[in-house]
Design an enzyme around this catalytic site. Structure first.
Site, PDB file in Angstrom:
ATOM      1  N   ASP A 479     -18.058  36.277  26.057  1.00  0.00           N
ATOM      2  CA  ASP A 479     -17.930  35.299  24.967  1.00  0.00           C
ATOM      3  C   ASP A 479     -19.203  34.485  24.884  1.00  0.00           C
ATOM      4  OD1 ASP A 479     -17.873  33.420  26.950  1.00  0.00           O
ATOM      5  OD2 ASP A 479     -15.923  32.582  26.403  1.00  0.00           O
ATOM      6  N   ASN A 487     -19.831  24.726  16.068  1.00  0.00           N
ATOM      7  CA  ASN A 487     -18.849  24.278  15.077  1.00  0.00           C
ATOM      8  C   ASN A 487     -18.827  22.760  14.953  1.00  0.00           C
ATOM      9  OD1 ASN A 487     -17.958  26.840  14.359  1.00  0.00           O
ATOM     10  ND2 ASN A 487     -16.411  26.907  15.974  1.00  0.00           N
ATOM     11  N   ASP A 496     -19.822  30.743  12.052  1.00  0.00           N
ATOM     12  CA  ASP A 496     -19.707  32.093  11.494  1.00  0.00           C
ATOM     13  C   ASP A 496     -21.044  32.819  11.515  1.00  0.00           C
ATOM     14  OD1 ASP A 496     -17.064  31.630  11.065  1.00  0.00           O
ATOM     15  OD2 ASP A 496     -17.244  31.261   8.893  1.00  0.00           O
ATOM     16  N   GLU A 522     -14.622  33.342  19.741  1.00  0.00           N
ATOM     17  CA  GLU A 522     -15.971  33.680  20.165  1.00  0.00           C
ATOM     18  C   GLU A 522     -15.963  34.725  21.276  1.00  0.00           C
ATOM     19  OE1 GLU A 522     -14.830  30.080  22.720  1.00  0.00           O
ATOM     20  OE2 GLU A 522     -14.351  30.956  20.777  1.00  0.00           O
TER      21      GLU A 522
END
Length: 609
Positions: A479, A487, A496, A522
């Site tokens: 990840d 974010n 994104d 993620e």
């Protein structure tokens, strides 16, 4: 003595005068009877001619009717109505000619009634045909009603004609008997009367008997069907001249009618042959359509490219026998025509080529090369290919494939080719839609990687394969480090963008046999069949380094450095065939990588030991 001589001369003169008067009277009576017989003979000929002309017109009309119904050619129908009107006129004329003979008149009326029924039936068939109801008209004709009506006309006409010929022979015979009787009377009148009347008797003998005999001979020959015999028109008698002229005209019309009938029969036979040929072509076309339907049904049910190729290989040679070829499908991502199926061409055709290499795709229409040097050849065709045809497969104006066929495709095969192209194009579109829909269900829309659903299915299959084959299988959990920061600081659009960059990097670093997936959020996962953790670790390190070099942006703003942590686990028989133990082992390795400071790849503890 003088008186006595005078008396004898007078007596002889009176006797000669009386004999001459009697002879003249007899000759006058015989002449009148003979003329009357000739008039009846001429009358019989008029009846025969009227009957023959009516039958000839009726057969011409029937031939025109059949030709029109069978070929739909208006040339056959142009004179049918006029001939039918002429038939009715001739039959009415025939009834008028037989008014003097009640029995013959009844027969003439019967012929007229039968002819009227045949005319009505013919007009009804022509009316249906002109309204476009050809099949109804043909069924009525094939039902035998027309032949039955024509047989009734022929039956009534034969009875009338036979009786009229008998009357003609009888009257001619009576005329001959009267002439013979006149000859004997003339001989009994004495040498003087015989001498005076010898020239007249000779004239009558040579002027009547010989033409009459020839006329009877010609009529008998005509009754036997010999229509080529003709009478001389110079008999020395105006009556016989007219009789000979009338007979010759009648024979000419009969011969012309027979010749026209033969020609009409020949044309009808040719038309029938054409119809049979067309029927055979339509039957063959129906079989092709049936095979195309079966092929389309199977094409719509195909799920893979291999199944699609098998169906094409099976059915195309049946639809276009003797035509070798191949089917190319358009690969949008590579912009290439890729060979999907082939039949009868061996290795002569390329596996793929660009759209610009084919003139059919450039022009948006079929491209035919006959091999005679009059047309440019496509770059994807070899120099010794000979005649071939390229047919583009289009859907909504978009190229979806190409049908390549070797040899010359005829006019009948052109119909098959068009139908075949439509079916294959429809199947390719359907296949592409199914594939796109399947991709949508197993792909993550944001990163372009497979989704978790696909991972679960693929991992289960690879575990089963590794268990059977005893081969290696490595599973990686990874990840993005500190993803929440992107974010929180820059918004979800920035997050994104980071996910998309990482997904692109993962797609570039793994071979086709490996499966890279977005596990969720993620988190990502990698399935590497046939590779051990030790073999895979260097590639993971290269991927990690590549991701560390990424510099994501949001517009002109740099979002900061990206790093990822990786946990590797290798399947072992103790895990069983379920996904969970392997995933949990790789997840534990990932957790260890996080605790060790992130931005690193860690192998499961049991493997590290």
């Amino acid at each position: 003595m003088f008186t006595s001589l005078i008396s004898r001369v007078t007596a002889i003169g009176c006797l000669i005068a009386a004999a001459l008067l009697c002879l003249v009277a007899v000759l006058l009576q015989s002449s009148w009877s003979t003329r009357e017989s000739f008039a009846w003979v001429s009358h019989s000929q008029q009846v025969i001619v009227a009957m023959d002309e009516a039958l000839a017109e009726l057969r011409e009309a029937e031939s025109g009717q059949r030709g029109y119904l069978l070929t739909h050619d208006e040339r056959f129908a142009t004179t049918v109505d006029q001939r039918l009107v002429e038939v009715l006129r001739q039959l009415d004329h025939l009834v008028g000619l037989t008014d003097d003979n009640s029995l013959q008149n009844e027969r003439a009326v019967a012929v007229r009634d039968a002819g009227a029924r045949k005319v009505a039936f013919t007009r009804e068939s022509m009316r249906l045909a002109r309204q476009g109801e050809f099949e109804t008209a043909v069924r009525g004709l094939a039902g035998g009603r027309g032949r039955e009506l024509m047989a009734q006309v022929d039956q009534q006409a034969n009875a009338l004609m036979q009786r009229e010929r008998d009357l003609l022979a009888q009257r001619a015979h009576e005329a001959e008997e009267r002439l013979s009787w006149t000859k004997y009377v003339a001989l009994g009148g004495g040498m003087v009367v015989a001498a005076l009347l010898a020239s007249l008797i000779a004239t009558i003998s040579f002027g009547v008997r010989r033409p009459l005999g020839r006329t009877l001979e010609a009529m008998e020959a005509l009754g036997r069907g010999q229509v080529d015999l003709r009478l001389t028109a110079r008999t020395g008698s105006a009556e016989f001249d007219r009789l000979a002229s009338g007979y010759n005209q009648m024979a000419d019309r009969l011969a012309a009618a027979i010749d026209d009938q033969r020609q009409m029969d020949t044309r009808l036979q040719a038309a029938n042959a054409d119809l049979l040929e067309q029927h055979g072509a339509l039957e063959a076309r129906g079989q092709v359509i049936e095979r195309l339907g079966e092929m389309a049904h199977r094409l719509q049910a195909a799920r893979t490219d291999i199944e699609l190729a098998q169906i094409i290989d099976c059915f195309v040679p049946q639809v276009l026998p003797g035509a070798a070829g191949a089917l190319y499908a358009h690969n949008n991502s590579r912009n290439l025509l890729v060979r999907l199926a082939d039949w009868g061409v061996g290795d002569a055709l390329p596996e793929n080529f660009g759209p610009d290499d084919c003139w059919a795709l450039r022009l948006g229409q079929g491209h035919v090369v006959l091999g005679d040097g009059r047309e440019v050849t496509c770059r994807h065709a070899t120099a010794n290919m000979g005649a071939y045809r390229c047919e583009p497969l289009l859907a909504g104006g978009e190229v979806i494939g190409l049908l390549f066929l070797q040899g010359i495709i005829g006019s009948e095969e052109a119909f098959r080719l068009a139908a075949l192209g439509e079916n294959i194009a429809s199947a390719l579109v359907n296949h592409r839609l199914q594939r796109d829909l399947k991709e949508q269900t197993v792909r993550d829309a944001l990163t372009g990687l497979h989704n978790r659903r696909y991972l679960e299915e693929a991992l289960h299959l690879e575990i089963a394969r590794a268990a059977r084959a005893g081969s290696s299988l490595t599973f990686v959990m990874c990840d993005i480090d500190h993803f929440k920061r992107f974010n929180d600081e820059f918004g979800h659009d920035a997050g994104d963008a980071v996910l998309q960059l990482v997904g692109a990097a993962m797609r570039e670093h793994f071979r086709d046999g490996d499966v890279a997936c977005r596990f969720g959020g993620e988190e990502f996962a990698i399935i590497a069949p046939g590779a051990s953790a030790e073999e895979l670790l260097p590639r993971i390190e290269r991927l990690r380094a590549n991701i560390a070099d990424l510099r994501p942006r949001q517009g002109t703003k740099l979002l900061g450095q990206v790093s990822m942590s990786f946990g590797l686990s290798e399947w072992h028989a103790t895990f069983g065939r379920e996904n969970a133990p392997l995933i949990a082992d790789a997840d534990a390795a990932l957790y260890r990588a996080k605790r060790a400071g992130r931005d690193r790849a860690v192998v499961a503890e049991r493997l590290a030991a």
